[in-house]
Structures are given as C-alpha cells and as structure tokens.
Scaffold this active site. Structure first.
Site, short mmCIF file in Angstrom:
data_model
loop_
_atom_site.label_atom_id
_atom_site.label_comp_id
_atom_site.label_asym_id
_atom_site.label_seq_id
_atom_site.Cartn_x
_atom_site.Cartn_y
_atom_site.Cartn_z
N GLN A 1 0.84 -1.21 0.00
CA GLN A 1 0.00 0.00 0.00
C GLN A 1 0.87 1.25 0.00
O GLN A 1 0.73 2.13 -0.83
CB GLN A 1 -0.87 0.04 1.25
CG GLN A 1 -1.84 -1.10 1.39
CD GLN A 1 -2.84 -0.78 2.49
OE1 GLN A 1 -3.93 -0.31 2.21
NE2 GLN A 1 -2.48 -1.03 3.74
N ASP B 1 13.80 -11.16 -0.85
CA ASP B 1 13.09 -11.79 0.27
C ASP B 1 13.80 -11.42 1.57
O ASP B 1 14.96 -11.79 1.78
CB ASP B 1 13.08 -13.32 0.06
CG ASP B 1 12.26 -14.03 1.12
OD1 ASP B 1 11.86 -13.38 2.12
OD2 ASP B 1 12.02 -15.24 0.95
N ALA C 1 7.08 -5.15 4.91
CA ALA C 1 6.87 -5.71 6.26
C ALA C 1 5.96 -6.91 6.13
O ALA C 1 5.25 -7.06 5.13
CB ALA C 1 6.21 -4.66 7.16
N TYR C 2 5.99 -7.76 7.13
CA TYR C 2 5.00 -8.84 7.22
C TYR C 2 3.84 -8.27 8.02
O TYR C 2 3.93 -8.13 9.24
CB TYR C 2 5.61 -10.08 7.88
CG TYR C 2 4.69 -11.27 7.81
CD1 TYR C 2 4.41 -11.88 6.58
CD2 TYR C 2 4.08 -11.79 8.95
CE1 TYR C 2 3.55 -12.96 6.51
CE2 TYR C 2 3.22 -12.88 8.87
CZ TYR C 2 2.96 -13.46 7.64
OH TYR C 2 2.10 -14.53 7.57
N THR C 3 2.76 -7.87 7.33
CA THR C 3 1.69 -7.08 7.97
C THR C 3 0.45 -7.91 8.31
O THR C 3 -0.57 -7.34 8.70
CB THR C 3 1.27 -5.91 7.07
OG1 THR C 3 0.90 -6.43 5.80
CG2 THR C 3 2.38 -4.90 6.89
N THR D 1 4.56 0.83 13.66
CA THR D 1 3.11 0.73 13.85
C THR D 1 2.62 1.19 15.23
O THR D 1 3.35 1.08 16.22
CB THR D 1 2.68 -0.74 13.62
OG1 THR D 1 1.30 -0.89 13.94
CG2 THR D 1 3.46 -1.70 14.52
N ASP D 2 1.36 1.62 15.26
CA ASP D 2 0.69 1.92 16.54
C ASP D 2 0.49 0.65 17.37
O ASP D 2 0.23 0.74 18.57
CB ASP D 2 -0.68 2.59 16.27
CG ASP D 2 -1.58 1.77 15.37
OD1 ASP D 2 -1.06 1.03 14.51
OD2 ASP D 2 -2.82 1.83 15.54
N TYR E 1 2.89 -9.50 15.85
CA TYR E 1 3.20 -8.47 14.85
C TYR E 1 3.78 -7.23 15.54
O TYR E 1 4.85 -6.74 15.18
CB TYR E 1 1.93 -8.13 14.06
CG TYR E 1 2.03 -6.88 13.22
CD1 TYR E 1 2.80 -6.85 12.06
CD2 TYR E 1 1.36 -5.71 13.60
CE1 TYR E 1 2.89 -5.69 11.30
CE2 TYR E 1 1.45 -4.55 12.84
CZ TYR E 1 2.21 -4.54 11.70
OH TYR E 1 2.31 -3.40 10.96
N TRP F 1 -3.30 2.36 10.95
CA TRP F 1 -4.50 2.12 10.13
C TRP F 1 -4.32 2.62 8.68
O TRP F 1 -5.08 3.48 8.20
CB TRP F 1 -5.71 2.79 10.77
CG TRP F 1 -6.23 2.10 12.01
CD1 TRP F 1 -5.64 1.09 12.71
CD2 TRP F 1 -7.46 2.39 12.70
NE1 TRP F 1 -6.42 0.74 13.78
CE2 TRP F 1 -7.53 1.51 13.80
CE3 TRP F 1 -8.49 3.30 12.51
CZ2 TRP F 1 -8.61 1.52 14.71
CZ3 TRP F 1 -9.55 3.31 13.40
CH2 TRP F 1 -9.62 2.42 14.48
N1 LIG Z 1 -1.41 -1.59 7.02
C1 LIG Z 1 -1.57 -0.95 8.18
O1 LIG Z 1 -2.70 -0.75 8.65
C2 LIG Z 1 -0.36 -0.45 8.94
C3 LIG Z 1 -0.58 0.14 10.19
C4 LIG Z 1 0.52 0.63 10.90
C5 LIG Z 1 1.79 0.50 10.38
N2 LIG Z 1 1.97 -0.11 9.18
C6 LIG Z 1 3.36 -0.23 8.68
O2 LIG Z 1 3.48 0.56 7.51
C7 LIG Z 1 4.39 -0.05 6.59
C8 LIG Z 1 3.71 -0.24 5.25
O3 LIG Z 1 2.55 -1.06 5.43
P1 LIG Z 1 1.59 -1.44 4.21
O4 LIG Z 1 0.21 -1.42 4.71
O5 LIG Z 1 1.96 -0.68 3.00
O6 LIG Z 1 2.00 -2.97 4.02
P2 LIG Z 1 1.63 -3.97 2.84
O7 LIG Z 1 0.62 -3.36 1.93
O8 LIG Z 1 1.34 -5.29 3.47
O9 LIG Z 1 2.99 -4.07 2.03
C9 LIG Z 1 4.11 -4.72 2.56
C10 LIG Z 1 4.97 -5.20 1.42
O10 LIG Z 1 6.04 -5.96 1.99
C11 LIG Z 1 6.19 -7.17 1.23
N3 LIG Z 1 6.78 -8.25 1.98
C12 LIG Z 1 6.17 -9.12 2.85
N4 LIG Z 1 7.05 -10.06 3.26
C13 LIG Z 1 8.24 -9.77 2.65
C14 LIG Z 1 9.51 -10.40 2.64
N5 LIG Z 1 9.76 -11.53 3.34
N6 LIG Z 1 10.49 -9.85 1.90
C15 LIG Z 1 10.27 -8.73 1.17
N7 LIG Z 1 9.08 -8.10 1.11
C16 LIG Z 1 8.07 -8.63 1.84
C17 LIG Z 1 4.76 -7.50 0.83
O11 LIG Z 1 4.77 -8.41 -0.26
P3 LIG Z 1 3.53 -9.45 -0.40
O12 LIG Z 1 2.29 -8.62 -0.55
O13 LIG Z 1 3.90 -10.24 -1.59
O14 LIG Z 1 3.52 -10.22 0.89
C18 LIG Z 1 4.19 -6.13 0.47
O15 LIG Z 1 4.44 -5.78 -0.87
C19 LIG Z 1 4.84 -1.34 7.27
O16 LIG Z 1 6.03 -1.09 7.97
C20 LIG Z 1 3.73 -1.64 8.26
O17 LIG Z 1 4.20 -2.41 9.36
C21 LIG Z 1 0.93 -0.58 8.44
#
Ligand SMILES: NC(=O)c1ccc[n+]([C@@H]2O[C@H](COP(=O)([O-])OP(=O)(O)OC[C@H]3O[C@@H](n4cnc5c(N)ncnc54)[C@H](OP(=O)(O)O)[C@@H]3O)[C@@H](O)[C@H]2O)c1
Length: 293
Positions: free
Chosen positions: A11, A35, A59-61, A100-101, A124, A149
């Site tokens: 995202q 990876d 990240a692994y989300t 993250t929060d 997580y 979020w």
């Molecule tokens: N989403 C939320 O609500 C949220 C809230 C607070 C903080 N955050 C933080 O914000 C950041 C961005 O989040 P986001 O929502 O954009 O996450 P996202 O949409 O899940 O994207 C994460 C990306 O990381 C990749 N990934 C997963 N495992 C991996 C691995 N082993 N090696 C390399 N790449 C890998 C995923 O690939 P695949 O899709 O192929 O697995 C995906 O493209 C992260 O640090 C997350 O922890 C997110």
C-alpha cells in the site's frame, strides 16, 4: 540522489514509488524479487546499489497470521530492518523505516507520544518493536515513522472491506471500541517525499540532524465504526449499496488470533514541529482518496 525502496507493491510502497519520482534515481524492489527472510541477498543488493537513502516500506503485515508465523514475522519485521540499518550506516546512507501503533497496548486513553512505553499485545507488534529498537540502537542516520490504520484504494484494506460488505449486507456490525488514526497511504508517501525534498543540497546531514523516532499518521483519530460510516458517506457508488443500518459492536464479539490494542491513536505533534509540515486531517484525506481512487 539515489534512493533504494523496498516494498514497492505494498500500500505505502506503491505510493512511495510514485511520490519519490523527481527526487532522483529510485530503484524499487519487493517480494519475491527480494526476500527479507534471506539476509544474504539483501546485503548484496544494497551494497551493490550503493544508495544515499534506503526506504523500507516492506513488512510482514498479516497481524493474525503472525501469531502462527512468528519466525517469518521476526525475520521480516525485526531482523531485516536491523540489517538494512547496519548496511546503510556502513555506506553512509540514511535509512527510513516505518513502524506501527500496534507497539502499544491501547490502555493510555489519550494519543500516544514517542516517549510513551510500548507494550505490544501481539506478535506483529512485538516484532515491529524489536525492529525499531534494533534500528535505533545502531545509532546511524535513521528515521522511524510509526504510523497507523494504513489504507489505499488499490489493495485490500478496511476501506475495501467496508465497501464490499455494504454491497452485500443489509446490516453491518462494526466495532466502536477500536480507535486510531486512519492514514491514507498516498498522504503518508507524499509527506515522506516532501521532507526529502525539503532536505536541500545536503540531505544526509539535514536528515541526520533530525534522526530518531516519530509518529506520522492521519491527523485526528476515530473509531472503526465512525470510520466505516465516513467510508459509506463518501462512496460514489451509492446505487450499489444495499446496507441500511450500521450497528456498533465490541471487539470481544469478534475474536481474532491476535489481540489488538483498543485505543492506539498517535500524537503526531513532534513530526509536525520538527519537519514544519501539516498532516492532512483523516476525514479530508479519506474523501480525497475515495474521490481520486
Ligand atoms: N497496514 C496498516 O494498517 C499499517 C498500520 C501501521 C503500520 N503499518 C506499517 O506501515 C508499513 C507499510 O505497510 P503497508 O500497509 O503498505 O504494508 P503492505 O501493503 O502489506 O505491504 C508490505 C509489502 O512488503 C512485502 N513483503 C512481505 N514479506 C516480505 C519479505 N519476506 N520480503 C520482502 N518483502 C516482503 C509485501 O509483499 P507481499 O504482498 O507479496 O507479501 C508487500 O508488498 C509497514 O512497515 C507496516 O508495518 C501498516
């Protein structure tokens, strides 16, 4: 400026890939091309690329799956960011990382600041906290942005879930006891790009003077219930909406493998003061996101 971006299909990463164009050369990667659970390939790529700035949006989300995939979550969310920070320091590069929060237990009752003690409730959150600590401990040119979020209009998120429930259910039950800051991935990416644009002729020094941990999310906070109502109001495809009533529910009614903090809203004042930027209000960002897609 040479920027190396990880997580380009996620995202946030997808939006960063767009927003960073114009700041220099952007080299972007994602799983499975790279990876994070295979550290040797990561080291080789960064050392061969020799970037000035490394940005990690990967990240692994999967919050619930992390409970049973703890090793994968730890490698991806804690060990890989630590390695990236170490390699970046060795190259004299800046490292920008997102957290993250969910590092908080949600019991404070008012928005969390950077000085509040984290106490994650799930794997997580624990692995993200370990990542933050490992990065900060290395004392390099590191910036960590804790966000909350996150949603985008092109990958599954709470927004897409609410829209799909609204098209298929006459009544919806949404939790009112989970509260945080809805954050549009595009706004988060654009603010990240903005601060790099502000960094001027010596960006590495400018960033080093501001290194550390910041809360960076949509301005203001709300409950999942109010967020869902705002999503329905902004839906341009109201004709397809069959939902007639939205009821408040409690998190305890929807048991999940991972416990979630109830009130994890972030106070982003430190970021605004340090970088002299105004964060977009979550409601305004939502209406823009749903208007522009
Ligand atoms: N989403 C939320 O609500 C949220 C809230 C607070 C903080 N955050 C933080 O914000 C950041 C961005 O989040 P986001 O929502 O954009 O996450 P996202 O949409 O899940 O994207 C994460 C990306 O990381 C990749 N990934 C997963 N495992 C991996 C691995 N082993 N090696 C390399 N790449 C890998 C995923 O690939 P695949 O899709 O192929 O697995 C995906 O493209 C992260 O640090 C997350 O922890 C997110």
């Amino acid at each position: 400026m040479k920027i190396l971006l990880f997580g380009k299909q996620g995202q946030l990463g997808w939006e960063l890939h767009r927003s960073l164009q114009g700041l220099g050369q952007v080299l972007a990667y994602d799983y499975p091309e790279i990876d994070f659970t295979v550290p040797s390939s990561l080291r080789r790529l960064v050392e061969d690329t020799r970037p000035q700035i490394v940005i990690n949006a990967a990240a692994y989300t999967e919050v619930d799956k992390s409970e049973s995939e703890a090793e994968r979550a730890k490698l991806t969310n804690a060990e890989a960011p630590a390695l990236l920070a170490e390699i970046s320091r060795g190259l004299g590069a800046a490292f920008i990382h997102f957290s993250t929060d969910y590092v908080f237990d949600g019991k404070k009752g008012i928005p969390y600041t950077e000085t509040d003690a984290p106490q994650p409730l799930n794997v997580y959150g624990q692995t993200k906290l370990e990542g933050e600590r490992a990065v900060l401990q290395l004392d390099g040119n590191n910036l960590i942005f804790r966000t909350a979020w996150v949603y985008s209009m092109r990958r599954d998120s709470f927004v897409s879930k609410v829209l799909s429930w609204a098209d298929s259910q006459h009544e919806m039950r949404i939790v009112e006891d989970q509260v945080s800051n809805p954050t549009w991935a595009r706004a988060l990416a654009e603010i990240t790009a903005q601060i790099l644009a502000k960094a001027g002729p010596d960006p590495l020094r400018w960033l080093a003077e501001r290194r550390g941990l910041y809360h960076l999310a949509g301005w203001g906070f709300t409950s999942r219930l109010e967020w869902a109502k705002a999503i329905l109001q902004n839906n341009s495809n109201q004709a397809c909406q069959v939902v007639q009533r939205v009821f408040p529910a409690r998190s305890a009614e929807f048991p999940t493998s991972a416990a979630r903090p109830l009130f994890s809203a972030l106070d982003c004042g430190k970021f605004e003061r340090t970088f002299a930027v105004r964060l977009p209000d979550w409601e305004l960002a939502l209406s823009l996101a749903m208007e522009t897609g």
